[in-house]
Design a protein around this motif. Structure first.
Motif, PDB file in Angstrom:
ATOM      1  N   PRO A  39       6.729  15.842  27.188  1.00  0.00           N
ATOM      2  CA  PRO A  39       7.104  16.392  28.497  1.00  0.00           C
ATOM      3  C   PRO A  39       6.259  15.818  29.628  1.00  0.00           C
ATOM      4  O   PRO A  39       6.636  15.919  30.795  1.00  0.00           O
ATOM      5  N   PHE A  40       5.130  15.194  29.279  1.00  0.00           N
ATOM      6  CA  PHE A  40       4.198  14.698  30.297  1.00  0.00           C
ATOM      7  C   PHE A  40       4.438  13.228  30.612  1.00  0.00           C
ATOM      8  O   PHE A  40       3.770  12.659  31.448  1.00  0.00           O
ATOM      9  N   LYS A  41       5.391  12.590  29.904  1.00  0.00           N
ATOM     10  CA  LYS A  41       5.653  11.172  30.197  1.00  0.00           C
ATOM     11  C   LYS A  41       6.646  11.056  31.344  1.00  0.00           C
ATOM     12  O   LYS A  41       7.601  11.821  31.420  1.00  0.00           O
ATOM     13  N   PRO A  42       6.451  10.064  32.231  1.00  0.00           N
ATOM     14  CA  PRO A  42       7.391   9.892  33.335  1.00  0.00           C
ATOM     15  C   PRO A  42       8.784   9.559  32.801  1.00  0.00           C
ATOM     16  O   PRO A  42       8.917   8.950  31.741  1.00  0.00           O
ATOM     17  N   ALA A  43       9.800   9.950  33.552  1.00  0.00           N
ATOM     18  CA  ALA A  43      11.179   9.650  33.148  1.00  0.00           C
ATOM     19  C   ALA A  43      11.437   8.152  33.246  1.00  0.00           C
ATOM     20  O   ALA A  43      10.895   7.467  34.120  1.00  0.00           O
ATOM     21  N   TYR A  44      12.258   7.649  32.325  1.00  0.00           N
ATOM     22  CA  TYR A  44      12.720   6.259  32.411  1.00  0.00           C
ATOM     23  C   TYR A  44      14.175   6.238  31.963  1.00  0.00           C
ATOM     24  O   TYR A  44      14.502   6.809  30.932  1.00  0.00           O
ATOM     25  N   PRO A  45      15.060   5.606  32.749  1.00  0.00           N
ATOM     26  CA  PRO A  45      16.495   5.679  32.419  1.00  0.00           C
ATOM     27  C   PRO A  45      16.834   4.919  31.140  1.00  0.00           C
ATOM     28  O   PRO A  45      16.100   4.013  30.731  1.00  0.00           O
ATOM     29  N   LEU A  46      17.957   5.286  30.552  1.00  0.00           N
ATOM     30  CA  LEU A  46      18.428   4.630  29.334  1.00  0.00           C
ATOM     31  C   LEU A  46      18.532   3.121  29.547  1.00  0.00           C
ATOM     32  O   LEU A  46      19.206   2.657  30.473  1.00  0.00           O
ATOM     33  N   THR A  47      17.831   2.371  28.713  1.00  0.00           N
ATOM     34  CA  THR A  47      17.811   0.916  28.827  1.00  0.00           C
ATOM     35  C   THR A  47      17.975   0.308  27.437  1.00  0.00           C
ATOM     36  O   THR A  47      17.240   0.655  26.516  1.00  0.00           O
ATOM     37  N   VAL A  48      18.953  -0.560  27.296  1.00  0.00           N
ATOM     38  CA  VAL A  48      19.202  -1.268  26.034  1.00  0.00           C
ATOM     39  C   VAL A  48      18.697  -2.695  26.210  1.00  0.00           C
ATOM     40  O   VAL A  48      19.112  -3.399  27.129  1.00  0.00           O
ATOM     41  N   MET A  49      17.769  -3.119  25.357  1.00  0.00           N
ATOM     42  CA  MET A  49      17.217  -4.476  25.444  1.00  0.00           C
ATOM     43  C   MET A  49      17.576  -5.268  24.197  1.00  0.00           C
ATOM     44  O   MET A  49      17.334  -4.824  23.087  1.00  0.00           O
ATOM     45  N   ILE A  50      18.120  -6.454  24.438  1.00  0.00           N
ATOM     46  CA  ILE A  50      18.484  -7.354  23.348  1.00  0.00           C
ATOM     47  C   ILE A  50      17.713  -8.659  23.526  1.00  0.00           C
ATOM     48  O   ILE A  50      17.625  -9.188  24.636  1.00  0.00           O
ATOM     49  N   ASN A  51      17.138  -9.147  22.442  1.00  0.00           N
ATOM     50  CA  ASN A  51      16.323 -10.378  22.443  1.00  0.00           C
ATOM     51  C   ASN A  51      15.280 -10.356  23.564  1.00  0.00           C
ATOM     52  O   ASN A  51      15.168 -11.309  24.340  1.00  0.00           O
TER      53      ASN A  51
END
Ligand code: ZN
Length: 192
Positions: free
Chosen positions: A73-85
């Protein structure tokens, strides 16, 4: 919704160097389904990220999404990100002490040094090239997931093996100090 089984430390796939996904295969039904299933699996397990290696698929693919996560709960929000290679490059010599856990190492946390400003290059799920910077604590999630693609677990990189602790001991003894560190890192390096 499909959730996949997450493999645990000791499983040899977690130690494999994952293979690149050919760019012309990113939009294939097979890879798109794997991405959807990884997102579902990550969300069901309340992880901040998950790599394909963790569902026994040694391909260079991971998913990050932080925020509204009861485990962190203490980590900043980060939007859904899909990383390939992905290719990650450090943008500063500074490091911060990140208390990490891993869905493949249930019940434990430990401290790892992470770079607070990174550049990530690679492909998104639409097979488009992406190139962006990540600042602050969220950069640690990307480094953790990228390590999975190289067969590396956070426990290999502990600043001190004595920092390893159970989630319960973390909550009791270290969470308050870690929250303060998160605030400091976000103030010093966080999104501008
Ligand atoms: Zn992990």
């Amino acid at each position: 919704m499909t959730t996949l089984d997450i493999i645990n430390v000791g499983h040899p796939t977690l130690r494999e160097i994952a293979a690149e996904i050919p760019v012309d295969e990113i939009k294939s039904a097979q890879i798109q389904r794997l991405i959807d299933d990884l997102i579902d699996t990550k969300r069901a397990a309340n992880g901040a990220g998950i790599a394909a290696s963790q569902v026994n698929v040694a391909l260079r693919l991971f998913v990050v999404e932080a925020g509204s996560n009861p485990k962190f709960p203490f980590k900043p929000a980060y939007p859904l990100t899909v990383m390939i290679n992905p290719k990650i490059s450090f943008q500063t010599a500074e490091r911060f002490e990140n208390f990490e856990g891993c869905l493949s190492i249930p019940g434990l946390r430990g401290v790892v040094h992470r770079c607070p400003v990174i550049r990530v290059q690679g492909y998104n799920r639409d097979a488009e090239k992406v190139d962006f910077e990540i600042r602050g604590v969220s950069a640690g999630i990307f480094q953790h997931e990228d390590d999975h693609l190289n067969g590396v677990l956070y426990t290999d990189k502990l600043t001190d093996t004595k920092t390893l602790c159970t989630v319960e001991e973390f909550s009791t003894r270290y969470e308050k100090k870690y929250k303060e560190m998160v605030v400091n890192v976000e103030q010093a390096y966080g999104p501008v």
